[in-house]
Design an enzyme around this catalytic site. Structure first.
Site, PDB file in Angstrom:
ATOM      1  N   TYR A 268      55.949  27.290  69.860  1.00  0.00           N
ATOM      2  CA  TYR A 268      55.292  28.482  69.299  1.00  0.00           C
ATOM      3  C   TYR A 268      55.801  29.823  69.847  1.00  0.00           C
ATOM      4  O   TYR A 268      55.566  30.854  69.229  1.00  0.00           O
ATOM      5  CB  TYR A 268      53.762  28.389  69.469  1.00  0.00           C
ATOM      6  CG  TYR A 268      53.297  28.269  70.919  1.00  0.00           C
ATOM      7  CD1 TYR A 268      53.041  29.406  71.678  1.00  0.00           C
ATOM      8  CD2 TYR A 268      53.143  27.022  71.521  1.00  0.00           C
ATOM      9  CE1 TYR A 268      52.639  29.301  73.000  1.00  0.00           C
ATOM     10  CE2 TYR A 268      52.728  26.910  72.842  1.00  0.00           C
ATOM     11  CZ  TYR A 268      52.480  28.043  73.564  1.00  0.00           C
ATOM     12  OH  TYR A 268      52.091  27.942  74.873  1.00  0.00           O
TER      13      TYR A 268
ATOM     14  N   HIS B  37      52.434  27.554  79.317  1.00  0.00           N
ATOM     15  CA  HIS B  37      51.064  27.841  79.765  1.00  0.00           C
ATOM     16  C   HIS B  37      50.792  27.113  81.085  1.00  0.00           C
ATOM     17  O   HIS B  37      50.285  27.685  82.033  1.00  0.00           O
ATOM     18  CB  HIS B  37      50.048  27.411  78.699  1.00  0.00           C
ATOM     19  CG  HIS B  37      48.656  27.436  79.211  1.00  0.00           C
ATOM     20  ND1 HIS B  37      47.981  28.613  79.450  1.00  0.00           N
ATOM     21  CD2 HIS B  37      47.819  26.446  79.612  1.00  0.00           C
ATOM     22  CE1 HIS B  37      46.784  28.332  79.951  1.00  0.00           C
ATOM     23  NE2 HIS B  37      46.672  27.033  80.062  1.00  0.00           N
TER      24      HIS B  37
ATOM     25  N   ARG C 163      54.173  36.054  79.345  1.00  0.00           N
ATOM     26  CA  ARG C 163      54.231  34.751  80.021  1.00  0.00           C
ATOM     27  C   ARG C 163      55.602  34.151  79.762  1.00  0.00           C
ATOM     28  O   ARG C 163      55.906  33.751  78.649  1.00  0.00           O
ATOM     29  CB  ARG C 163      53.122  33.848  79.448  1.00  0.00           C
ATOM     30  CG  ARG C 163      52.777  32.660  80.334  1.00  0.00           C
ATOM     31  CD  ARG C 163      51.920  31.658  79.576  1.00  0.00           C
ATOM     32  NE  ARG C 163      52.731  30.950  78.617  1.00  0.00           N
ATOM     33  CZ  ARG C 163      52.267  30.428  77.467  1.00  0.00           C
ATOM     34  NH1 ARG C 163      51.003  30.527  77.138  1.00  0.00           N
ATOM     35  NH2 ARG C 163      53.096  29.796  76.646  1.00  0.00           N
TER      36      ARG C 163
HETATM   37  C1  LIG Z   1      35.535  28.423  79.254  1.00  0.00           C
HETATM   38  C2  LIG Z   1      36.877  27.872  78.905  1.00  0.00           C
HETATM   39  N1  LIG Z   1      37.231  27.734  77.618  1.00  0.00           N
HETATM   40  C3  LIG Z   1      38.448  27.215  77.289  1.00  0.00           C
HETATM   41  C4  LIG Z   1      39.319  26.815  78.265  1.00  0.00           C
HETATM   42  C5  LIG Z   1      40.675  26.224  77.906  1.00  0.00           C
HETATM   43  N2  LIG Z   1      41.727  27.178  78.246  1.00  0.00           N
HETATM   44  C6  LIG Z   1      42.406  27.065  79.414  1.00  0.00           C
HETATM   45  S1  LIG Z   1      43.495  28.297  79.621  1.00  0.00           S
HETATM   46  C7  LIG Z   1      43.118  28.998  78.128  1.00  0.00           C
HETATM   47  C8  LIG Z   1      43.809  30.255  77.678  1.00  0.00           C
HETATM   48  C9  LIG Z   1      43.499  31.418  78.544  1.00  0.00           C
HETATM   49  O1  LIG Z   1      44.238  32.527  78.131  1.00  0.00           O
HETATM   50  P1  LIG Z   1      44.263  33.852  78.975  1.00  0.00           P
HETATM   51  O2  LIG Z   1      42.894  34.254  79.376  1.00  0.00           O
HETATM   52  O3  LIG Z   1      45.029  34.844  78.176  1.00  0.00           O
HETATM   53  O4  LIG Z   1      45.032  33.453  80.295  1.00  0.00           O
HETATM   54  P2  LIG Z   1      46.557  32.993  80.460  1.00  0.00           P
HETATM   55  O5  LIG Z   1      46.542  31.489  80.490  1.00  0.00           O
HETATM   56  O6  LIG Z   1      47.335  33.512  79.321  1.00  0.00           O
HETATM   57  O7  LIG Z   1      46.980  33.555  81.766  1.00  0.00           O
HETATM   58  C10 LIG Z   1      42.128  28.247  77.485  1.00  0.00           C
HETATM   59  C11 LIG Z   1      41.571  28.579  76.161  1.00  0.00           C
HETATM   60  C12 LIG Z   1      38.893  26.969  79.610  1.00  0.00           C
HETATM   61  N3  LIG Z   1      39.683  26.637  80.635  1.00  0.00           N
HETATM   62  N4  LIG Z   1      37.686  27.503  79.906  1.00  0.00           N
END
Ligand SMILES: Cc1ncc(C[n+]2csc(CCOP(=O)(O)OP(=O)(O)O)c2C)c(N)n1
Ligand SMILES: [Mg+2]
Length: 367
Positions: free
Chosen positions: A272, A263, A259
């Site tokens: 971080y 985020h 990434r």
């Molecule tokens: C069920 C749920 N739990 C927590 C969140 C909060 N949250 C949003 S994005 C994220 C990280 C997701 O990481 P990843 O699956 O690796 O996707 P990336 O953002 O890195 O593309 C979290 C924990 C959420 N949106 N939905």
């Protein structure tokens, strides 16, 4: 623990092929490139619009354009795509216009989902692009269910579903993988391992040696592919999609990527993300690699490339102007698109709201 094999790759760091190049027409290659560049440019503009307070949120895909575009390009138009929230490029590839995407980011009356979703959480039924979901992983069982339905109805449909590395810690991922294995559904899973789940690094996410290996427990194959190499992603996805279409069942593809941006617009990665990691990965920027490949293979000249980028920027600017001049969704639309006949209590509430804003024109709250 066995040493991990390096992810499958086709292009070297200069974008030159060091393996067999997939059989793709020049038009198909250029469509993929345009989708990747559009995604990057929308990303850059979207973040600025958010910082200027003109839209309220943006979640970009900087560095991940090849991961999802290579995957999406391997599916047929009649196949269903269940996106991760970074997968703008697949919507572009399938024919969503820049204008409709910008209207969605602003949530105008011309956004066909009427501002019901967060910005760039698209949903395009006419191009089999399922609604992007903010709650993680909900799309994964949906994709397996749709594939199972297609299997029962004997429809020629494969479902492709994308998600992040962090999303594999959700129960929905495991439930879906299990059903896909048991029912042998025509589903291809794409885990975009961008090394982070907001600020949580992959080593805190899983004790498995890779994300691809998780497929083994569910009785099917997992492959690791260089997620910054659009040709390698396309090739691996193509094989998995054909296998699924021919009754061979599901595959999990792990796209190993990074990434390269925050985020989302609500995050500060400087707190971080190690700067040296970012610099190392930017040497394999997926758009730079593919650009070098297309230039070197005489598919695109530098001036054509420049003209393409200018055209896309102009389209984004036209989309912004159009969205900023558009009305927001009407208050009536809040209650009218759920029920065939609006229940009396919702009608009453909508009328109250209209009266409320009608008496306070300075609040710009709706019409
Ligand atoms: C069920 C749920 N739990 C927590 C969140 C909060 N949250 C949003 S994005 C994220 C990280 C997701 O990481 P990843 O699956 O690796 O996707 P990336 O953002 O890195 O593309 C979290 C924990 C959420 N949106 N939905
Ligand atoms: Mg991630």
């Amino acid at each position: 623990m066995a040493t991990l094999e390096p992810p499958k790759t086709i292009m070297n760091d200069d974008g030159q092929p060091n393996g067999e190049v997939p059989d793709l027409s020049q038009d198909a290659l250029l469509d993929m490139y345009e989708a990747m560049v559009t995604t990057r440019l929308l990303n850059e503009r979207g973040m600025k619009l958010q910082r200027q307070g003109r839209i309220h949120f943006y979640v970009g895909s900087m560095g991940q354009e090849a991961s999802h575009v290579g995957f999406g390009a391997a599916l047929k138009e009649t196949d269903w795509y269940f996106p991760h929230y970074r997968d703008t490029g697949v919507a572009v590839l399938r024919g969503a216009s820049i204008e409709e995407m910008v209207h969605q980011c602003y949530g105008t009356a011309e956004d066909h989902i009427q501002g019901r979703q967060m910005p760039n959480h698209y949903s395009f039924k006419d191009i089999n692009f399922y609604s992007i979901s903010s709650p993680l992983s909900t799309q994964i069982p949906h994709a397996v269910g749709a594939a199972y339905a297609a299997q029962i109805k004997d429809d020629d449909v494969v479902t492709g579903v994308a998600f992040g590395d962090g999303s594999t810690s959700e129960g929905d991922f495991h439930v879906a993988m299990n059903f896909a294995g048991v029912w042998n559904t025509p589903t291809v899973f794409l885990c975009q391992n961008n090394q982070w789940a907001i600020s949580v690094p992959t080593e805190k996410q899983t004790a498995s040696e890779s994300f691809a290996i998780k497929a083994k427990a569910y009785g099917f194959d997992g492959v690791r592919v260089d997620g910054n190499d659009v040709l390698a992603l396309y090739q691996a996805s193509r094989e998995a999609v054909e296998k699924a279409r021919n009754g061979g069942g599901p595959t999990l593809i792990e796209a190993v990527t990074y990434r390269m941006g925050p985020h989302s617009s609500s995050d500060d990665p400087d707190r971080y993300v190690p700067q040296e990691d970012l610099e190392a990965w930017s040497n394999r920027d997926p758009i730079d690699l593919f650009q070098a490949f297309l230039h070197e293979q005489n598919h695109l000249t530098e001036s054509e490339d420049e003209a393409l980028r200018e055209r896309i920027k102009d389209e984004i600017q036209a989309g912004v102007e159009s969205a900023e001049n558009a009305e927001g969704p009407t208050i009536d639309s809040l209650v009218e698109d759920v029920y065939a006949q609006v229940p009396w209590h919702l009608r009453e509430q909508a009328d109250d709201l209209k009266r409320f804003y009608g008496e306070r024109p300075d609040m710009d709250g709706g019409h």
